[in-house]
Design a protein around this motif. Sequence first.
Motif: not given
Length: 94
Positions: A28-33, A58-65
Motif C-alpha cells: 500500500c505504498v509505492s516502492p519509489r517513495a 520510511e515513506i517520503t513524499l515527492p520533493g521532500k527531504d
Amino acid sequence: MSTTSKGNTFEDRVYGSLEVELENDRLCVSPRAAKIFKKKRYHLQDRDSDIITDISIEITLPGKDKPSLIWIFECKDYSGSNSRSGWSLGEKRA
C-alpha cells in the motif's frame, strides 16, 4: 542457538519478506517513495533519547527531504499455538 541469534534470524526473515512485498508493490505504498531499513536509530524529541527499530520503512513524499511517514516493525516470534497473527511468515499469499 542463543535467543539473540534466534531473534536476529527472525528479523532477517521478516525484513526479507517485507522487502519482497515492497518491491512487488504489495504494501500500500509505492516502492519509489519508500526505503526499508534494519536496526535504524531514530531520535525521540519527547524523551530526548534514541530508539533502534528492528525494521522500519520510511515513506517520503515527492520533493521532500525527510520522511513523511515512518512505519516501524517490532519483531516478535510468537510461533506457539496461541499466535493471533492472520498471516505467518513463509505462508504463500495469493
